[in-house]
Scaffold this motif. Structure first.
Motif, PDB file in Angstrom:
ATOM      1  N   ILE A 125       6.799   1.416 -24.718  1.00 23.59           N
ATOM      2  CA  ILE A 125       7.646   2.130 -23.761  1.00 23.59           C
ATOM      3  C   ILE A 125       8.752   2.881 -24.500  1.00 23.59           C
ATOM      4  O   ILE A 125       9.043   4.036 -24.182  1.00 23.59           O
ATOM      5  CB  ILE A 125       8.234   1.167 -22.716  1.00 23.59           C
ATOM      6  CG1 ILE A 125       7.099   0.616 -21.865  1.00 23.59           C
ATOM      7  CG2 ILE A 125       9.204   1.895 -21.811  1.00 23.59           C
ATOM      8  CD1 ILE A 125       7.540  -0.411 -20.888  1.00 23.59           C
ATOM      9  N   THR A 155      -1.587  -2.366 -16.822  1.00 25.56           N
ATOM     10  CA  THR A 155      -1.449  -3.610 -17.566  1.00 25.56           C
ATOM     11  C   THR A 155      -0.484  -4.607 -16.940  1.00 25.56           C
ATOM     12  O   THR A 155      -0.830  -5.753 -16.743  1.00 25.56           O
ATOM     13  CB  THR A 155      -0.986  -3.342 -19.011  1.00 25.56           C
ATOM     14  OG1 THR A 155       0.173  -2.529 -18.959  1.00 25.56           O
ATOM     15  CG2 THR A 155      -2.052  -2.669 -19.804  1.00 25.56           C
ATOM     16  N   ILE A 156       0.736  -4.171 -16.634  1.00 22.74           N
ATOM     17  CA  ILE A 156       1.673  -5.212 -16.195  1.00 22.74           C
ATOM     18  C   ILE A 156       2.165  -5.082 -14.767  1.00 22.74           C
ATOM     19  O   ILE A 156       2.678  -6.047 -14.219  1.00 22.74           O
ATOM     20  CB  ILE A 156       2.890  -5.317 -17.138  1.00 22.74           C
ATOM     21  CG1 ILE A 156       3.627  -4.002 -17.198  1.00 22.74           C
ATOM     22  CG2 ILE A 156       2.489  -5.810 -18.498  1.00 22.74           C
ATOM     23  CD1 ILE A 156       4.984  -4.155 -17.835  1.00 22.74           C
ATOM     24  N   MET A 157       2.056  -3.915 -14.174  1.00 25.14           N
ATOM     25  CA  MET A 157       2.617  -3.788 -12.823  1.00 25.14           C
ATOM     26  C   MET A 157       1.541  -3.323 -11.847  1.00 25.14           C
ATOM     27  O   MET A 157       1.667  -2.252 -11.252  1.00 25.14           O
ATOM     28  CB  MET A 157       3.776  -2.795 -12.813  1.00 25.14           C
ATOM     29  CG  MET A 157       4.869  -3.075 -13.794  1.00 25.14           C
ATOM     30  SD  MET A 157       5.806  -4.522 -13.399  1.00 25.14           S
ATOM     31  CE  MET A 157       6.599  -3.996 -11.915  1.00 25.14           C
ATOM     32  N   VAL A 166       1.425   1.416 -17.738  1.00 22.44           N
ATOM     33  CA  VAL A 166       2.292   0.400 -17.129  1.00 22.44           C
ATOM     34  C   VAL A 166       1.629  -0.173 -15.880  1.00 22.44           C
ATOM     35  O   VAL A 166       1.590  -1.387 -15.682  1.00 22.44           O
ATOM     36  CB  VAL A 166       3.678   0.994 -16.810  1.00 22.44           C
ATOM     37  CG1 VAL A 166       4.486   0.009 -16.005  1.00 22.44           C
ATOM     38  CG2 VAL A 166       4.397   1.357 -18.088  1.00 22.44           C
ATOM     39  N   ILE A 208       6.842   4.107 -10.846  1.00 19.58           N
ATOM     40  CA  ILE A 208       6.987   3.939 -12.294  1.00 19.58           C
ATOM     41  C   ILE A 208       7.378   5.261 -12.937  1.00 19.58           C
ATOM     42  O   ILE A 208       8.340   5.357 -13.713  1.00 19.58           O
ATOM     43  CB  ILE A 208       5.664   3.449 -12.903  1.00 19.58           C
ATOM     44  CG1 ILE A 208       5.214   2.139 -12.279  1.00 19.58           C
ATOM     45  CG2 ILE A 208       5.772   3.344 -14.412  1.00 19.58           C
ATOM     46  CD1 ILE A 208       5.945   0.950 -12.751  1.00 19.58           C
ATOM     47  N   MET A 238       4.430  -4.034 -25.562  1.00 21.14           N
ATOM     48  CA  MET A 238       4.770  -3.241 -24.386  1.00 21.14           C
ATOM     49  C   MET A 238       6.112  -2.552 -24.578  1.00 21.14           C
ATOM     50  O   MET A 238       6.268  -1.349 -24.327  1.00 21.14           O
ATOM     51  CB  MET A 238       4.848  -4.254 -23.242  1.00 21.14           C
ATOM     52  CG  MET A 238       5.387  -3.772 -21.984  1.00 21.14           C
ATOM     53  SD  MET A 238       4.037  -3.116 -21.069  1.00 21.14           S
ATOM     54  CE  MET A 238       4.980  -2.040 -20.056  1.00 21.14           C
TER      55      MET A 238
END
Lengths: 360, 77, 526
Positions: free
Chosen positions: A276, A113-115, A110, A123, A272
């Protein structure tokens, strides 16, 4: 006593598919690329399928033989009080470790890639609150959540593979088996070591509604995983070729490429989401069986009180265990197979042998 | 930050412990206490940057011979 | 803790005492009974006590008690008073010996009402007259008659305003319990349809009707509903909404766990699926339990329209559900964290629209969401003409002006409006109100954790829903746990002839709904 819960075999199969492969979809391509590129797909089908199914079968045999007991109980029955307790502790600690590892894998993914600007701990914390919440509701709820998420996720992954097919170049799969047998088998060991976590299913055999079919269910989940692996690995190689060595989170980039009618679809978000959801099930599963095993090992009545404090330990461990993602991939590639196979294949073999010797 | 952590732990205790005491589940309470203390120690140490032994290193040391053996058998590198 | 318990207990004791002393048996003497009725009912202006004496020589005295306005006057006059005063004279003079036999004779040959029962305590008398029946006392008897004379002003059977349908029956429940049970009886002409009465509410003594089809509904569920109803000890249950809060499984759940409906056909179909229905006096809303989430996504009309059309409608509803839950959150996440996930052309457009807007995306979305909810609330409570004005002012003028002035960006207005409309596509008002709470939750998570936050929040909700149960039935049931045969009636609506089994969890003990092979086929050619 187990809290009176029942899960069905399809539920178990769905769960273990994620138990083996949820975070694996992200990390296996990387570890596999270290050894093979052109033959990556052979890792999935003959090798992973064969080893994984054998191991799952072994665990199934052990579980069916003692279908009224959990793994901890089996250890104590076969090896006696002291050695049994010792083996049980090792297994519980191992699953604790696996839970922390998978949690870290999700967190890293996470963050990377996106945060990118959110700290890892935040997270991991949010995710763990969710997981602990579901573990407190018990395996039944986790299994049912898996039942509702799995079909949707399978369809999503299949759609992605089909959409990617446009970019595939078959030549990338050649030459076939240029490096011989060694590297693909070596590459298969990391996924196999995750497949070996099916040992954990024995932690809750008593809540299965038909424990006789445990073997079938576990092997089936290995088969599903290897089918998915075959599709995904061959597609990755066909699209990226040798470049796949350089890419972390291959599939994320794979999906970024998808275009339909010349529009980038942004399907990463769907991928994604699937990942998750899957890793949620995976971490919940491992977490649950750690807690249940610990409860049994301590000889307690209820596992619910242990959930939150163990969650804190898992969060702390997941941050503590590794420095960075390279270290994780190194570990998963080199040491994880050795440790996992020793503990999760060696111990059940010993147990079966012991049972044979003591005529149980 | 430290205060926040303590607050979280306080919250966990306040949520879980009274129920355990009321139902007289002393074994569960003891396990709960031990695990929570462990978790607290680990997280405090991390927050204060106290070096901790890393279990991964232990596992790696323990299984290194076997990992090397696997590589040798499969003739990788 | 203990302190509060003691206070509660003493309060409970106080409410239990019964000032009227109504549980005593009736007296043999008419005068005593009359006096007691007078003291208990006191100076109520709407109570009529009519004394009379019957027989040729007027040898038997008596009186009747009724509540004015609750009784059908013509029945009382023509079928009770008239025979008592005139027909009774035709009987032989010594045909009325005092005591028990008078009573028998009056019952057998004089009172011309269908519903007539003998009661022996003052409580039963009071329950009867307060429900609109007439109590008749005769001298020398320890019993009284309760004659069914209920009849009061009520709303006729009209179409339900809340649950509209294009096809299917139009009648809706009314406020009168008897009318409602008759509406159901007319649909299910079967002796196995059981209608049990229970009195709930210490002050209001409201009748609650428990309906189920014996042999289809599970005994355990019926027993459990009965137990929960008996458990209620409160002053008043004025509407089914109150009763729901007393009997539902998850009292703090934002999601409804009891199904409410105003349509007799919906309730009848639930009964036929093995559910239990509760009707309450004075409320046009029926409850059915056990309830699963899917019921809120289904409208009764689905069953009357063509299967393919119904299936498409259900998918549209499912999409609306997802859209109304996630659209604002996804917008916030995409704008705040994941610009790379938006296609480039769209991103440029959006960036252009957002230029110069002073607030962060979260705040914009929240503000617009709140404004929209206020508009809706204002529109609902207003008389219809004003409501329309409100929506025009709100939607057109406010939205237009806000975006012109650059206070909110156009995409946010689109998102808010879209969210609002999709919310209306969900037919159940209970569900759609509760969704708003989830939406805000998702927006907050999106603002802090982006897409990861949304997925986590969605999983939270999912786990929560999976863990819910309504009267022992898992809330998400045909989906999780999967019941294959019930999937025919979830996201698809299979043709009627293909739905062979009743829902597993409610009609499982008697699963066969119909004969196999009912699919219409052309006659076989030879």
């Amino acid at each position: 006593m187990m809290e009176n819960e029942q899960i069905t075999l399809p539920q178990l199969t769905f769960l273990w598919v994620w138990g083996i492969v949820a975070t694996g979809i992200l990390y296996f391509p990387t570890t596999i690329s270290r050894h093979v590129v052109e033959d990556a797909w052979t890792v999935a089908v003959p090798f992973f399928l064969a080893f994984g199914a054998m191991i799952a079968w072994l665990h199934g045999v052990l579980g069916t033989k003692f279908s009224r007991m959990t793994l901890i109980g089996i250890c104590e029955t076969i090896c006696g009080k002291i050695i049994g307790k010792f083996l049980g502790l090792i297994l519980v600690l191992w699953f604790l470790f696996v839970t922390a590892l998978t949690l870290r894998l999700v967190g890293e993914f996470v963050v990377l890639t996106i945060m990118p600007e959110t700290p890892l701990i935040a997270i991991v914390l949010l995710f763990m609150v969710l997981v602990a919440y579901s573990v407190r509701h018990g395996i039944e709820v986790i299994a049912r959540t898996g039942e509702i998420l799995s079909p949707v996720s399978y369809v999503a992954i299949a759609v992605v593979v089909v959409l990617v097919a446009k970019e595939a170049r078959f030549e990338n799969l050649l030459p076939f088996m240029a490096q011989g047998w060694g590297p693909p088998i070596r590459a298969a060991l990391t996924p196999v070591s995750f497949a070996a976590t099916t040992l954990g299913a024995l932690m809750f055999t008593p809540s299965l509604n038909r424990p006789r079919l445990l073997k079938l269910s576990l092997v089936l989940s290995v088969v599903v995983v290897s089918t998915a692996g075959l599709m995904i690995e061959s597609m990755s190689t066909m699209v990226f070729g040798a470049a796949r060595r350089e890419i972390m989170f291959l599939h994320f980039d794979l999906i970024r490429l998808i275009k339909l009618l010349n529009i980038h679809l942004g399907l990463q978000s769907i991928f994604m989401t699937v990942i998750i959801c899957g890793s949620f099930l995976q971490v919940s599963l491992f977490y649950h069986l750690t807690v249940v095993g610990l409860r049994q090992w301590l000889g307690l009545m209820y596992y619910r009180p242990l959930v939150t404090p163990l969650g804190v330990v898992i969060i702390a461990l997941s941050v503590l265990l590794f420095e960075n993602i390279l270290e994780i991939v190194d570990f998963m590639d080199k040491f994880l197979p050795a440790a996992s196979l020793t503990l999760q294949v060696g111990i059940p073999c010993l147990l079966l042998l012991g049972a044979r010797v003591r005529r149980l | 930050m430290l205060l926040l952590l303590l607050l979280v732990f306080g919250g966990i205790i306040a949520l879980e412990a009274p129920g355990l005491v009321r139902k007289q589940m002393w074994g569960e309470l003891a396990a709960f206490g031990f695990l929570l203390a462990l978790g607290m120690a680990l997280s405090m140490a991390q927050m204060l940057d106290i070096p901790l032994p890393n279990p991964t290193k232990g596992i790696e040391a323990l299984f290194k011979p076997m990992a090397d053996a696997i590589d040798k058998v499969l003739m990788v590198k | 803790m203990k302190f509060w318990k003691r206070i509660w207990r003493s309060a409970a004791r106080k409410t239990k005492n019964d000032p009227a002393g109504g549980s005593q048996p009736l007296s043999k003497s008419l005068a005593v009974n009359l006096a007691r009725v007078r003291t208990i009912l006191g100076e109520n202006s709407d109570i009529d006590i009519r004394e009379f004496s019957i027989g040729k020589r007027q040898q038997v005295a008596g009186f009747l008690v009724l509540v004015d306005g609750l009784v059908d006057k013509s029945i009382v006059n023509d079928n009770i008073l008239q025979p008592l005063l005139t027909s009774a004279r035709l009987v032989e003079p010594d045909g009325f010996p005092p005591g028990k036999r008078v009573f028998q004779q009056v019952k057998e040959s004089i009172l011309a009402v269908g519903h007539l029962e003998e009661v022996y305590t003052m409580d039963e008398v009071l329950d009867g007259i307060l429900s609109g029946d007439t109590a008749i006392f005769l001298d020398g008897n320890e019993a009284a008659f309760i004659a069914g004379t209920r009849g009061w002003e009520s709303r006729g059977v009209q179409e339900s305003v809340v649950e509209m349908a294009v096809r299917g029956p139009r009648e809706g429940f009314t406020e009168t319990l008897r009318t409602n049970t008759s509406l159901l009886r007319r649909k299910i002409k079967n002796v196995n349809l059981r209608v049990e009465n229970m009195l709930v509410g210490k002050q209001t003594r409201t009748t609650v009707c428990l309906l189920y089809i014996k042999g289809i509904a599970g005994n355990k569920v019926v027993e459990e509903v009965r137990r929960r109803l008996e458990h209620i000890e409160t002053d008043a249950v004025l509407d089914s909404g109150v009763l729901v809060e007393f009997i539902e499984d998850a009292p703090f759940s934002p999601l409804p766990t009891v199904y409410l409906s105003e349509r007799p056909d919906t309730v009848a179909s639930k009964l036929l699926e093995g559910r239990v229905a509760l009707l309450i006096e004075g409320s046009p809303t029926a409850m059915t339990v056990p309830t699963v989430f899917m019921e809120f996504m289904i409208s009764s009309e689905d069953y009357y329209s063509r299967p393919i059309y119904a299936t498409i409608t259900r998918w549209l509803r499912a999409i609306s559900l997802l859209a109304t839950l996630f659209a604002p959150a996804l917008y916030v996440a995409a704008v705040t964290f994941h610009q790379e996930m938006i296609p480039v052309e769209l991103l440029l457009r959006m960036a252009g629209a957002r230029e110069g807007v002073p607030f962060p995306a979260v705040l914009e979305v929240l503000i617009m969401g709140i404004i929209f909810e206020i508009l809706r609330e204002a529109g609902i409570r207003m008389p219809r003409p004003i409501g329309q004005a409100v929506s025009i002012v709100g939607a057109l003028i406010l939205g237009e002006a806000a975006s012109r002035a650059g206070m909110v960006s156009n995409p946010v207005i689109i998102v808010a409006a879209f969210t609002g409309i999709t919310l209306f596509a969900i037919s159940s008002p209970e569900l759609s109100f509760s969704l708003v709470a989830f939406r805000v939750f998702f927006v907050f998570l999106a603002a802090t954790f982006g897409l990861f936050g949304i997925v986590t929040g969605a999983l939270f909700t999912l786990v929560y829903m999976v863990s819910l149960r309504s009267f022992g039935v898992p809330y998400l049931s045909p989906l999780a746990p999967i019941i294959l045969s019930d999937l025919k009636d979830t996201l698809i609506r299979a043709p009627w002839w293909a739905m062979l089994l009743r829902p597993h969890f409610t009609g499982g003990q008697n699963p066969a709904r119909q004969r196999f092979l009912l699919r219409p086929r052309p006659p076989a050619k030879k």
